[in-house]
Design a protein around this motif. Structure first.
Motif, mmCIF file in Angstrom:
data_model
loop_
_atom_site.group_PDB
_atom_site.id
_atom_site.type_symbol
_atom_site.label_atom_id
_atom_site.label_comp_id
_atom_site.label_asym_id
_atom_site.label_seq_id
_atom_site.Cartn_x
_atom_site.Cartn_y
_atom_site.Cartn_z
ATOM 1 N N LYS A 196 13.500 72.921 8.392
ATOM 2 C CA LYS A 196 13.708 74.347 8.634
ATOM 3 C C LYS A 196 12.949 74.779 9.892
ATOM 4 C CE LYS A 196 13.199 78.903 6.527
ATOM 5 N NZ LYS A 196 12.891 79.674 5.318
ATOM 6 N N ALA A 197 11.712 74.284 10.041
ATOM 7 C CA ALA A 197 10.912 74.615 11.235
ATOM 8 C C ALA A 197 11.629 74.139 12.495
ATOM 9 C CB ALA A 197 9.531 73.974 11.127
ATOM 10 N N LYS A 198 12.208 72.947 12.403
ATOM 11 C CA LYS A 198 12.940 72.398 13.551
ATOM 12 C C LYS A 198 14.106 73.317 13.927
ATOM 13 C CE LYS A 198 15.382 68.309 15.053
ATOM 14 N NZ LYS A 198 15.540 66.890 14.952
ATOM 15 N N LEU A 206 7.094 65.981 11.781
ATOM 16 C CA LEU A 206 8.436 65.815 12.347
ATOM 17 C C LEU A 206 8.464 66.385 13.763
ATOM 18 C CD1 LEU A 206 11.421 65.037 11.445
ATOM 19 C CD2 LEU A 206 11.752 67.496 11.128
ATOM 20 N N GLN A 207 9.111 65.648 14.654
ATOM 21 C CA GLN A 207 9.318 66.218 15.997
ATOM 22 C C GLN A 207 10.301 67.371 15.861
ATOM 23 O OE1 GLN A 207 10.374 63.512 19.179
ATOM 24 N NE2 GLN A 207 10.976 65.219 20.490
ATOM 25 N N ILE A 208 9.929 68.551 16.346
ATOM 26 C CA ILE A 208 10.810 69.710 16.128
ATOM 27 C C ILE A 208 11.506 70.180 17.400
ATOM 28 C CG2 ILE A 208 9.642 70.515 14.032
ATOM 29 C CD1 ILE A 208 8.318 72.666 15.805
ATOM 30 N N CYS A 209 10.965 69.848 18.550
ATOM 31 C CA CYS A 209 11.674 70.159 19.791
ATOM 32 C C CYS A 209 11.028 69.429 20.955
ATOM 33 C CB CYS A 209 11.699 71.655 20.071
ATOM 34 S SG CYS A 209 10.102 72.448 20.088
ATOM 35 N N ALA A 251 5.705 69.214 14.322
ATOM 36 C CA ALA A 251 5.076 69.995 13.257
ATOM 37 C C ALA A 251 4.368 69.045 12.290
ATOM 38 C CB ALA A 251 6.123 70.813 12.514
ATOM 39 N N PHE A 252 3.190 69.451 11.859
ATOM 40 C CA PHE A 252 2.342 68.639 10.972
ATOM 41 C C PHE A 252 2.008 69.433 9.717
ATOM 42 C CE2 PHE A 252 1.744 67.029 15.196
ATOM 43 C CZ PHE A 252 1.594 65.657 15.050
#
Ligand code: AMP
Length: 271
Positions: free
Chosen positions: A200-202, A268-271, A253-254
């Protein structure tokens, strides 16, 4: 260096190394498979390292499964298992060396688990010297640890290759972890929300600023049974927390949460 490895290296064999704390799962096995593809011999170590645990109960309850682990390593065709005792790893006594990693050791996992990365670096340093590999394989599941190991290799002048392997997940998205077996059925059902919120953050960060995304995700966690320790968006290279997005940089994001007494992390890498 371990005599058997020395002999193999003299014969020109390329050694891949996968350090673990055991209770092996498919995430660990994916590291071993990556090593097997690129090397002649793969060494897996299993050692539950006391100096990297800041919580004595976590250390005591950490799952240990040597017999099953050996079966899994045999089934996958891993060449060498290094199963040291505490005396092998800490011949001079059980204490960590102090490292200066330029600040990344003091945030996120370092902040929440004082002394953790000195413990990690001490054991990894020792294991690297004993196994003297041509390449070492670590999971992106512990992304900050991967960054610490990269710095350690600079500090100690290790000249071999460090390979980061993507996080291996359960079908429902939960990152595989040795600690997952300790989750109660209720918390096991709740835990996939960690990855759902990372996704969702991504999605959100495509058109919202990082602070807003962080606030939304923190609110999402507050509506679950998971106790959020941190949710941070950081520059993927420096691991410094990012407030705004700069062109040409990547961000990750961590997350750390407590699912009851069990602490879980993901990223996860988000951008
Ligand atoms: P551990 O036994 O938890 O210390 O992990 C040993 C190695 O396996 C570390 O490099 C971890 O980052 C890696 N690892 C743990 N879980 C996963 C996973 N789900 N996917 C990929 N690598 C992992």
């Amino acid at each position: 260096m371990l005599p058997y490895i020395l002999e193999q290296k003299k014969n020109g064999k390329k050694i891949g190394f996968v350090p673990t704390m055991g209770a092996l799962h498919k995430g660990h096995l994916s590291l071993i498979e990556a090593s097997q593809k690129e090397n002649d011999l793969t060494v897996c170590s299993i050692f539950v390292n006391p100096t990297q645990f800041n919580n004595p109960e976590d250390l005591e309850k950490y799952p240990r499964n040597d017999k099953e682990d050996i079966e899994k390593l045999e089934a996958i065709g891993c060449d060498i298992l290094y199963l040291p005792t505490a005396e092998d790893v800490y011949p001079g006594g059980m204490h960590s060396s102090e490292f200066d990693f330029g600040g990344i050791e003091n945030q996120m996992e370092g902040e929440c688990r004082p002394g953790h990365f000195n413990g990690v670096a001490t054991v990894v340093n020792r294991l690297f010297r004993v196994t003297s590999p041509d390449a070492a394989y670590f999971g992106e599941k512990d992304y900050q640890q991967l960054a610490i190991v990269r710095k350690l290799m600079e500090i100690e002048n290790f000249g071999f290759k460090l390979v980061g392997i993507p996080t291996f997940r359960e079908k429902d998205g939960l990152a595989m972890s040795s600690r997952n077996v300790r989750l109660s059925p209720e918390f096991r059902a709740e835990a996939p929300k960690i990855y759902q919120f990372l996704l969702k953050a991504k999605d959100l960060c495509q058109n919202q600023d990082f602070k807003t995304v962080q606030k939304t995700i923190q609110e999402d966690f507050s509506k679950t049974e998971l106790q959020l320790e941190y949710f941070k968006i950081c520059d993927q290279n420096t691991l410094v927390e990012a407030t705004s997005r700069e062109e040409g940089k990547n961000y990750r994001a961590f997350v750390a949460v407590f699912a009851g007494k069990i602490r879980l992390i993901d990223n996860l890498q988000i951008c």
